[in-house]
Write an enzyme that holds these catalytic residues in place. Structure first.
Site, mmCIF file in Angstrom:
data_model
loop_
_atom_site.group_PDB
_atom_site.id
_atom_site.type_symbol
_atom_site.label_atom_id
_atom_site.label_comp_id
_atom_site.label_asym_id
_atom_site.label_seq_id
_atom_site.Cartn_x
_atom_site.Cartn_y
_atom_site.Cartn_z
ATOM 1 N N ARG A 25 -17.957 -13.603 22.639
ATOM 2 C CA ARG A 25 -18.789 -12.679 23.404
ATOM 3 C C ARG A 25 -19.586 -13.399 24.492
ATOM 4 O O ARG A 25 -20.209 -12.752 25.329
ATOM 5 C CB ARG A 25 -19.724 -11.912 22.469
ATOM 6 N N VAL B 185 -18.976 -2.580 22.609
ATOM 7 C CA VAL B 185 -18.150 -3.497 21.810
ATOM 8 C C VAL B 185 -18.841 -4.838 21.581
ATOM 9 O O VAL B 185 -19.785 -5.195 22.272
ATOM 10 C CB VAL B 185 -16.776 -3.724 22.479
ATOM 11 N N GLU B 186 -18.335 -5.570 20.579
ATOM 12 C CA GLU B 186 -18.813 -6.903 20.193
ATOM 13 C C GLU B 186 -20.330 -6.911 19.957
ATOM 14 O O GLU B 186 -21.047 -7.807 20.408
ATOM 15 C CB GLU B 186 -18.400 -7.945 21.239
ATOM 16 N N GLY B 187 -20.802 -5.920 19.242
ATOM 17 C CA GLY B 187 -22.222 -5.792 18.934
ATOM 18 C C GLY B 187 -22.870 -4.810 19.876
ATOM 19 O O GLY B 187 -23.170 -5.150 21.022
ATOM 20 N N SER C 245 -10.061 -13.923 22.986
ATOM 21 C CA SER C 245 -11.419 -13.812 22.479
ATOM 22 C C SER C 245 -11.359 -13.765 20.955
ATOM 23 O O SER C 245 -10.708 -14.607 20.336
ATOM 24 C CB SER C 245 -12.082 -12.559 23.059
#
Length: 798
Positions: free
Chosen positions: A380, A502-504, A211
């Site tokens: 994402r 996570v990731e925003g 990722s």
């Protein structure tokens, strides 16, 4: 006589207007003249009012058609208004807005989605990917003992680490020419789904290097020298990568990091004068950090001595640093939600690196934020949605099976309407999750980086996973709560906050990103208008042209939203599902224009307004993805109830989001929104009880819909595995249902005093085979409903 004079004047004005607009449009001129005459004669409206109205129309047309008048009275005022409304925007914000691409979500913003375009997004797995899923992935799942990983070792066993390296799980996204597997987004996602259904810890360990991390960044931006050096080491497993972005005071606001590097010259590796960067940083929550050999680092770069150029504040920059570099410190491990994937802090004090360690070299110094946003928009859209879908599929599979075999009051609990409602909700949401996952992956595999669509699936799929797992825990009751080797839900339940964060973070994603970025990226004209305004006077010509198209777009969508609202979408093209989504798309387009005209550049501070518009957009995306998924499955009749549930659910929630928006706008603006978009009031409702019943019945026995819904997760073949026992008990319960019903009917008729099998056999109500089948089903059921228990010496650390 006076009426005839007024009528003649009206017809003359209409002719002049039409001649001015388009002298050659004889047909349209004739039609409008006849229409005007009909209105004049039939309605008997006061002629002075009509005359004044048409004089006003004529005045507006003159302004619009005459360049000089139009610019003076319309274009310049709007241009100046927009200039005042535009918020100050940092370079990082500008880069974030411009990063990535747009796909199907732009059609939803248009107000008139082109359904033919939806057909171009077809999911596909290559033969190589299928072989990998049925071979190495299946074998890795067999090797996994999640209780051993999460409770005893708090890490992966060494043989699993070796297997992951050897079978190239860490390099699925690296192309074959560099030695990797070269998998598509579909293939990558399918691997994560199967692994996550077995172990969250293993799935996260595999998905992170594929990722947002060094591999993806090298492929997109690395120099040839960097690719040649690092990619083979990543493929072989010689290097384990991690990427350090989050800092103690820079989480969702990653651009606010204080980690920094200063361009300087100093001795390095035996050379006296090397151009490089002196770094200081402190990071945390870095997955694979404790075991990584290659650290990707994000920091702010400064050049006070102008060694690179005139700019001192260069901006966010990314570098690759071997973790054995002098001054790099790898901290102790974090423990993320009882799922012990490797995660921990790292920091560095006055660490010197040469400039050629910057990803992409000096050409990409200061471009790190755009690089991150572009890679994040892709990453994402794959990893977290795959993990979420895996959890939903597993929960659907196990909850339906458990509800079918678990009995209370002499009946399977699945027959109670309250449980039926929960199962239907889980089925419908899982279908939506799988559909939106497939649509997003299809766009990614066409080399589209849909930043808005990936934000939608990241937020909604992780939220729906949370809702589905909570529902599954409710149905399982104590079986889901008691932790141990046979508990297949608790580790997922404990991991829920990780995916949400996570990731925003989800709150940020919903309130600021989905619509905030969507309005800029997907609106057909807004971005172009902003760029024209930013150019000043030089952009006025382009603004004039764009504004004309924008006005026509607003006018058309206003009429479309109102007419579709009056007819409940029946004027739109397609079947009922498509008409529903088309109607709501027009409503969203009108609502967007209304809100932007009201709040302008204040939108990013009006988070709750942005969130509601984002919700409407999101449910349109989810609903249309369900349509695409249904059609890609060749529209099976048995799947029709699931599609109907999905459309009802999405239409209702999109409608409620727009009503909530209207109720929080100024009174007059809210009234306009409701009149234009919902002239008949609330038209859409939650899925009915009848539909809930149909959905629950589809998964309470083996069948095509159930198989397709849970396809892709791991089904163990080990007889001692809890999921194997559950599957066995489920199948036995379904097989013995007819025989058990015979006994119940006999008891109701007074032929038996109770449900005793031996008595039923003696009374010839069931035969020997049926009696044995029932006994086997009961034995399997009793084995499944048991929960784990521990001796005192075993209990510590559970």
């Amino acid at each position: 006589m006076g009426e005839l004079v007024y009528a003649g004047l009206l017809l003359l004005i209409a002719c002049l207007i039409l001649a001015y607009v388009n002298a050659n449009s004889t047909l349209w001129s004739t039609c409008l003249i006849l229409a005007m005459f009909a209105v004049t004669v039939v309605t008997r409206i006061a002629y002075p009012v009509l005359l004044a109205s048409w004089l006003l129309v004529g005045f507006v047309v003159v302004i619009l058609k005459n360049d000089k008048f139009r610019r003076a009275f319309l274009v310049k005022p709007v241009f100046n208004w927009m200039k005042k409304q535009l918020p100050t925007m940092s370079s990082t914000e500008q880069e974030a807005l411009e990063a990535g691409g747009i796909g199907w979500e732009a059609e939803l913003f248009s107000g008139q989605p082109d359904w033919e375009k939806l057909k171009q997004y077809q999911p596909h797995l290559s033969e190589e990917e299928k072989v990998f899923l049925n071979g190495p992935v299946e074998e890795l799942c067999r090797m996994i003992d999640d209780w051993q990983i999460t409770h005893q070792l708090h890490d992966l066993p060494e043989e699993i680490w070796d297997y992951i390296r050897h079978k190239k799980f860490f390099c699925m996204i690296i192309p074959k020419e560099h030695g990797g597997l070269g998998f598509s987004a579909q293939g990558h996602s399918a691997v994560v789904i199967k692994l996550a259904s077995r172990s969250i810890t293993v799935a996260v360990t595999v998905m992170v290097p594929n990722s947002l991390g060094p591999g993806q960044l090298l492929l997109e931006y690395g120099t040839e020298e960097q690719k040649l050096h690092y990619l083979p080491r990543l493929v072989s497993g010689e290097d384990i990568p991690c990427f350090a972005l989050t800092a103690p005071e820079a989480g969702s606001d990653a651009a606010g990091m204080i980690d920094n590097g200063v361009v300087c010259r100093q001795p390095f590796n035996g050379e006296d004068d090397v151009l490089g960067i002196r770094l200081n940083w402190s990071k945390r929550y870095i997955t694979l950090g404790p075991v990584a050999t290659l650290l990707g680092l994000a920091f702010k770069l400064y050049d006070p001595d102008h060694l690179l150029g005139e700019t001192e504040d260069i901006g966010i920059t990314l570098a690759l640093i071997p973790t054995d570099t002098n001054g790099v410190n790898i901290g102790r491990r974090h423990m993320p939600g009882a799922n012990p994937f490797q995660n921990g802090p790292n920091w560095g004090k006055d660490v010197f690196i040469p400039m050629d360690w910057v990803i992409g070299g000096t050409d990409y110094a200061g471009k790190g934020w755009r690089m991150l946003v572009e890679c994040l928009s892709e990453g994402r859209g794959i990893s977290l949605p795959a993990l979420s879908v895996s959890a939903a599929k597993l929960a659907c599979h196990t909850t339906a099976a458990y509800a079918r075999i678990r009995q209370q009051f002499r009946n399977p609990i699945a027959r109670f309407e309250g449980v039926e409602e929960v199962i239907a909700r889980m089925v419908g949401k899982t279908y939506l999750m799988e559909a939106s996952r497939q649509l997003t992956l299809a766009m990614l595999d066409q080399h589209i980086r849909p930043s808005v669509a990936t934000a939608i699936v990241k937020y909604h799929l992780t939220e729906m996973m949370r809702e589905i797992i909570n529902d599954a825990m409710d149905v399982h009751g104590g079986k889901g709560i008691m932790l141990g080797p046979t508990n297949y839900l608790m580790r997922i339940y404990q991991a829920l906050p990780i995916s949400i964060t996570v990731e925003g973070a989800n709150i940020l994603t919903r309130n600021m990103i989905i619509f905030g970025q969507g309005a800029m990226r997907c609106h057909p004209f807004l971005m172009d208008e902003m760029k024209s305004v930013q150019q000043g006077k030089e952009g006025l010509d382009q603004f004039d042209q764009t504004l004309a198209r924008h006005v026509a777009h607003v006018t058309g969508n206003t009429a479309r939203a109102f007419l579709l609202g009056l007819t409940n979408g029946y004027l739109a093209k397609g079947n009922n599902a498509k008409r529903t989504m088309s109607r709501l798309s027009a409503a969203l387009a009108f609502s967007t224009e209304l809100v932007l005209s009201l709040v302008g550049g204040q939108l990013k501070r009006r988070e709750r307004i942005s969130a509601r518009l984002g919700d409407a957009l999101s449910y349109l995306y989810l609903g249309t993805s369900a349509i695409a998924h249904f059609e890609n499955n060749e529209c099976p009749e048995e799947e029709q109830p699931v599609l109907e549930w999905a459309i009802s659910y999405c239409a209702y929630n999109a409608q409620e989001a727009l009503f909530a928006l209207a109720n929080n706008l100024p009174l007059w603006a809210g009234a306009i929104l409701k009149i234009v978009c919902f002239p008949l009031g609330h038209c859409y409702h939650k899925p009915s009880d009848k539909l809930d019943h149909q959905l629950s019945q589809l998964v309470l026995k083996p069948g095509v819909v159930r198989d397709r819904l849970i396809e892709g997760i791991y089904f163990p073949d080990n007889e001692n595995d809890a999921l194997y026992e559950l599957n066995k008990a489920f199948n036995l319960a379904v097989s013995s249902e007819t025989a058990e019903e015979k006994i119940k009917q006999a008891r109701r008729k007074g032929l038996l005093q109770n449900d005793d099998i031996d008595s039923a056999l003696a009374a010839d109500i069931v035969n020997t085979d049926e009696a044995e089948m029932i006994r086997n089903a009961i034995e399997a059921r009793m084995k499944v409903v048991q929960v784990d228990h521990f001796a005192p010496e075993e209990y510590a650390g559970v």
